[in-house]
Design a protein around this motif. Structure first.
Motif: not given
Length: 316
Positions: A108-109, A77-81, A93-96, A86-88
């Motif tokens: 997966f993102l 979640g921190k990576l997605c944020q 997130v799909a995660h287990a 950064d403009g992306g």
């Protein structure tokens, strides 16, 4: 319909902060490695990953990105944020959680404006204790099914051949999943398996157990559900996605029969690519590692693997 850009990347030890809550047994295993893994270090790691991810797909970012060596949904979640800041794109997130001894998972993102995530399935390979895993997510893209499977197979730690049976087990599991997916969703359904397989395309775990081959006729006409391994053309040029005593093509993309013949509604638009070399490569052309343990971190690094990518085009 716009092509669908898929990628996979072993992001090399994406752990949350040293102070993040985690199980005691996990803290005992990785605690020393995370000493000093503070806000500044994690921010550098996330920024470097964001830079590469946003550069993919001609600067538009991937529609879906499989990742491995990630600790948790929280750090993803921190990576997605960070990517969004950064403009992306805005990724979901799909995660287990797995039972890997070091607590690293696959996930997966994905861009929810393009893809909707449905049923999710998980399996981890057991060699006395659980290690590494497979994660299947059934996506829908504008009404068209697309099944993605992220893989991180057991490592070669202890020796390539000594550890090979565990990757064979992973390969057999992937082949069984492929068969079950076809039974449930139809023989022509689009399935893409991607990941860090810790073996080469020519190794037995992939060819004999996962049934991932380099022959289109076998994929189209074989009695069993075969994969077409799309990395062979790159392998023939001497390229690799990872360097350890020589180049290795450990990161791979496999597609099902329905993608090869287009009857799934999807076909391969462009050959597989090894990505990020312009950003990540050092003077020796090898990936620039970020590192994990204190004293071995390079805040200008990224990962010890290059990403790999594939573009699909809708048919009909």
């Amino acid at each position: 319909m716009q092509p669908l850009f898929l990628a996979f990347w072993n992001v090399e030890n994406l752990f949350d902060l040293e102070t993040a809550p985690r199980l005691d047994k996990l803290q005992k295993v990785i605690g020393k490695s995370l000493q000093g893994w503070d806000d500044a270090v994690l921010s550098s790691k996330l920024g470097q990953l964001s830079k590469v991810i946003r550069s993919l797909n001609e600067g538009k970012g991937p529609d879906a990105l499989g990742v491995c060596e990630v600790e948790s949904a929280a750090v993803l979640g921190k990576l997605c944020q960070r990517i969004a800041t950064d403009g992306g794109r805005q990724y979901q997130v799909a995660h287990a959680d797995s039972s890997d001894a070091r607590g690293i998972d696959v996930a997966f993102l994905y861009d929810a404006q393009r893809m909707q995530a449905g049923a999710t399935f998980q399996h981890w390979v057991v060699k006395r204790k659980a290690t590494r895993d497979l994660l299947q997510v059934n996506f829908t893209v504008e009404g068209q099914p697309l099944v993605l499977i992220a893989n991180h197979w057991p490592s070669r730690l202890g020796g390539q051949y000594e550890s090979e049976p565990y990757r064979m087990t992973a390969g057999e599991t992937l082949a069984y999943w492929h068969q079950r997916i076809q039974q449930e969703l139809g023989p022509q359904v689009a399935v893409v398996a991607m990941g860090d397989f810790n073996d080469e395309p020519f190794n037995r775990s992939l060819q004999e157990y996962a049934l991932a081959v380099n022959d289109r006729d076998t994929v189209l006409n074989g009695r069993n559900p075969y994969w077409l391994n799309l990395m062979w053309p790159l392998l023939a040029t001497g390229q690799g996605s990872h360097y350890y005593d020589g180049w290795g093509m450990l990161d791979q993309m496999l597609v099902s029969k329905g993608v090869v013949n287009g009857q799934s509604g999807w076909r391969v638009e462009t050959p597989c690519r090894i990505e990020g070399q312009g950003l990540m490569a050092q003077s020796n052309r090898q990936p620039h590692r970020f590192g994990l343990e204190p004293g071995k971190r390079d805040l200008n690094g990224f990962s010890d693997h290059f990403p790999v990518s594939l573009t699909l085009q809708r048919v009909g």
